[in-house]
Design a protein around this motif. Structure first.
Motif, PDB file in Angstrom:
ATOM      1  N   LYS A  46     -13.957  -2.624 -18.124  1.00  0.00           N
ATOM      2  CA  LYS A  46     -12.542  -2.380 -17.817  1.00  0.00           C
ATOM      3  C   LYS A  46     -12.320  -2.417 -16.312  1.00  0.00           C
ATOM      4  CE  LYS A  46      -8.847   0.943 -18.573  1.00  0.00           C
ATOM      5  NZ  LYS A  46      -8.492   2.252 -19.118  1.00  0.00           N
ATOM      6  N   ALA A  47     -13.231  -1.835 -15.545  1.00  0.00           N
ATOM      7  CA  ALA A  47     -13.107  -1.851 -14.085  1.00  0.00           C
ATOM      8  C   ALA A  47     -13.232  -3.271 -13.541  1.00  0.00           C
ATOM      9  CB  ALA A  47     -14.172  -0.950 -13.468  1.00  0.00           C
ATOM     10  N   MET A  48     -14.111  -4.070 -14.136  1.00  0.00           N
ATOM     11  CA  MET A  48     -14.263  -5.459 -13.686  1.00  0.00           C
ATOM     12  C   MET A  48     -13.002  -6.255 -13.976  1.00  0.00           C
ATOM     13  SD  MET A  48     -18.192  -6.331 -14.712  1.00  0.00           S
ATOM     14  CE  MET A  48     -17.979  -8.062 -14.384  1.00  0.00           C
ATOM     15  N   LYS A  49     -12.365  -6.026 -15.133  1.00  0.00           N
ATOM     16  CA  LYS A  49     -11.130  -6.727 -15.466  1.00  0.00           C
ATOM     17  C   LYS A  49     -10.016  -6.330 -14.500  1.00  0.00           C
ATOM     18  CE  LYS A  49     -11.950  -7.454 -20.363  1.00  0.00           C
ATOM     19  NZ  LYS A  49     -11.532  -7.100 -21.743  1.00  0.00           N
ATOM     20  N   GLU A  50      -9.956  -5.044 -14.134  1.00  0.00           N
ATOM     21  CA  GLU A  50      -8.928  -4.586 -13.199  1.00  0.00           C
ATOM     22  C   GLU A  50      -9.151  -5.172 -11.809  1.00  0.00           C
ATOM     23  OE1 GLU A  50      -8.995  -0.356 -13.420  1.00  0.00           O
ATOM     24  OE2 GLU A  50      -7.969  -0.299 -15.348  1.00  0.00           O
ATOM     25  N   ASP A  51     -10.396  -5.360 -11.420  1.00  0.00           N
ATOM     26  CA  ASP A  51     -10.692  -5.944 -10.111  1.00  0.00           C
ATOM     27  C   ASP A  51     -10.310  -7.412 -10.066  1.00  0.00           C
ATOM     28  OD1 ASP A  51     -11.652  -3.545  -9.225  1.00  0.00           O
ATOM     29  OD2 ASP A  51     -13.767  -4.075  -9.428  1.00  0.00           O
ATOM     30  N   ASP A  52     -10.499  -8.122 -11.179  1.00  0.00           N
ATOM     31  CA  ASP A  52     -10.216  -9.553 -11.212  1.00  0.00           C
ATOM     32  C   ASP A  52      -8.730  -9.850 -11.281  1.00  0.00           C
ATOM     33  OD1 ASP A  52     -12.881 -10.101 -11.079  1.00  0.00           O
ATOM     34  OD2 ASP A  52     -13.124 -10.459 -13.227  1.00  0.00           O
ATOM     35  N   ALA A  53      -7.983  -9.056 -12.017  1.00  0.00           N
ATOM     36  CA  ALA A  53      -6.549  -9.329 -12.212  1.00  0.00           C
ATOM     37  C   ALA A  53      -5.754  -8.762 -11.041  1.00  0.00           C
ATOM     38  CB  ALA A  53      -6.088  -8.684 -13.516  1.00  0.00           C
ATOM     39  N   PRO A  54      -4.928  -9.594 -10.383  1.00  0.00           N
ATOM     40  CA  PRO A  54      -4.098  -9.056  -9.304  1.00  0.00           C
ATOM     41  C   PRO A  54      -2.989  -8.205  -9.895  1.00  0.00           C
ATOM     42  CG  PRO A  54      -3.567 -11.361  -9.676  1.00  0.00           C
ATOM     43  CD  PRO A  54      -4.742 -11.018 -10.560  1.00  0.00           C
ATOM     44  N   GLY A  55      -2.831  -7.018  -9.375  1.00  0.00           N
ATOM     45  CA  GLY A  55      -1.819  -6.109  -9.873  1.00  0.00           C
ATOM     46  C   GLY A  55      -0.475  -6.368  -9.222  1.00  0.00           C
ATOM     47  N   PRO A  56       0.552  -5.680  -9.690  1.00  0.00           N
ATOM     48  CA  PRO A  56       1.874  -5.862  -9.101  1.00  0.00           C
ATOM     49  C   PRO A  56       1.948  -5.339  -7.673  1.00  0.00           C
ATOM     50  CG  PRO A  56       1.902  -4.125 -10.755  1.00  0.00           C
ATOM     51  CD  PRO A  56       0.543  -4.765 -10.791  1.00  0.00           C
ATOM     52  N   ALA A  57       1.007  -4.465  -7.286  1.00  0.00           N
ATOM     53  CA  ALA A  57       1.014  -3.936  -5.929  1.00  0.00           C
ATOM     54  C   ALA A  57       0.519  -4.972  -4.922  1.00  0.00           C
ATOM     55  CB  ALA A  57       0.144  -2.689  -5.855  1.00  0.00           C
ATOM     56  N   ALA A  58      -0.204  -5.965  -5.377  1.00  0.00           N
ATOM     57  CA  ALA A  58      -0.719  -6.984  -4.460  1.00  0.00           C
ATOM     58  C   ALA A  58       0.441  -7.879  -4.030  1.00  0.00           C
ATOM     59  CB  ALA A  58      -1.807  -7.808  -5.135  1.00  0.00           C
ATOM     60  N   ASP A  59       0.781  -7.836  -2.736  1.00  0.00           N
ATOM     61  CA  ASP A  59       1.891  -8.619  -2.205  1.00  0.00           C
ATOM     62  C   ASP A  59       1.327  -9.881  -1.569  1.00  0.00           C
ATOM     63  OD1 ASP A  59       4.390  -9.387  -1.420  1.00  0.00           O
ATOM     64  OD2 ASP A  59       4.436  -8.119   0.365  1.00  0.00           O
ATOM     65  N   PRO A  60       1.689 -11.043  -2.077  1.00  0.00           N
ATOM     66  CA  PRO A  60       1.147 -12.279  -1.519  1.00  0.00           C
ATOM     67  C   PRO A  60       1.746 -12.625  -0.152  1.00  0.00           C
ATOM     68  CG  PRO A  60       2.717 -12.784  -3.242  1.00  0.00           C
ATOM     69  CD  PRO A  60       2.554 -11.295  -3.205  1.00  0.00           C
ATOM     70  N   GLY A  61       2.691 -11.839   0.303  1.00  0.00           N
ATOM     71  CA  GLY A  61       3.306 -12.108   1.600  1.00  0.00           C
ATOM     72  C   GLY A  61       4.674 -12.722   1.397  1.00  0.00           C
ATOM     73  N   PRO A  62       5.365 -12.966   2.499  1.00  0.00           N
ATOM     74  CA  PRO A  62       6.709 -13.536   2.363  1.00  0.00           C
ATOM     75  C   PRO A  62       6.644 -14.957   1.818  1.00  0.00           C
ATOM     76  CG  PRO A  62       6.038 -13.501   4.650  1.00  0.00           C
ATOM     77  CD  PRO A  62       4.979 -12.759   3.877  1.00  0.00           C
ATOM     78  N   SER A  63       7.587 -15.239   0.954  1.00  0.00           N
ATOM     79  CA  SER A  63       7.616 -16.583   0.392  1.00  0.00           C
ATOM     80  C   SER A  63       8.333 -17.515   1.363  1.00  0.00           C
ATOM     81  CB  SER A  63       8.308 -16.591  -0.967  1.00  0.00           C
ATOM     82  OG  SER A  63       9.642 -16.169  -0.796  1.00  0.00           O
ATOM     83  N   VAL A  64       7.812 -18.678   1.485  1.00  0.00           N
ATOM     84  CA  VAL A  64       8.372 -19.664   2.400  1.00  0.00           C
ATOM     85  C   VAL A  64       9.101 -20.711   1.572  1.00  0.00           C
ATOM     86  CG1 VAL A  64       7.833 -21.385   4.151  1.00  0.00           C
ATOM     87  CG2 VAL A  64       6.500 -19.280   4.025  1.00  0.00           C
TER      88      VAL A  64
END
Length: 91
Positions: A46-64
């Motif tokens: 379960k921890a490995m799956k959580e590490d692999d999947a990007p969560g909603p908190a991960a901000d990819p930065g401003p969209s261009v």
């Protein structure tokens, strides 16, 4: 050949053999150890799956946003500024 490979009496024979080989005193401890191991394995996967999947908190930065290139029609003068600057000025 193995139509009914695992019938109830097969399980009974396997259970009797396991009790005879390991003894009735060691079986609860063995079952407890197997249960702990399975719980650890489940939590780690379960921890490995959580590490692999990007969560909603991960901000990819401003969209261009890239404005499409404007190609002037035949006979029209070319614009003086690039398309990106024209869009910024319009805002």
């Amino acid at each position: 050949m193995l139509r009914n490979g695992l019938e109830p009496w097969h399980l009974l024979i396997v259970a009797i053999v396991v009790i005879v080989l390991f003894g009735s005193k060691k079986l609860p401890d063995t079952a407890r150890a197997v249960g702990k191991s399975l719980r650890i394995l489940k939590s780690e996967t379960k921890a490995m799956k959580e590490d692999d999947a990007p969560g909603p908190a991960a901000d990819p930065g401003p969209s261009v946003q890239v404005a499409p290139a404007v190609i002037p029609a035949a006979g029209e003068p070319a614009p003086a500024r690039p398309a990106a600057e024209r869009n910024d000025a319009a805002r």
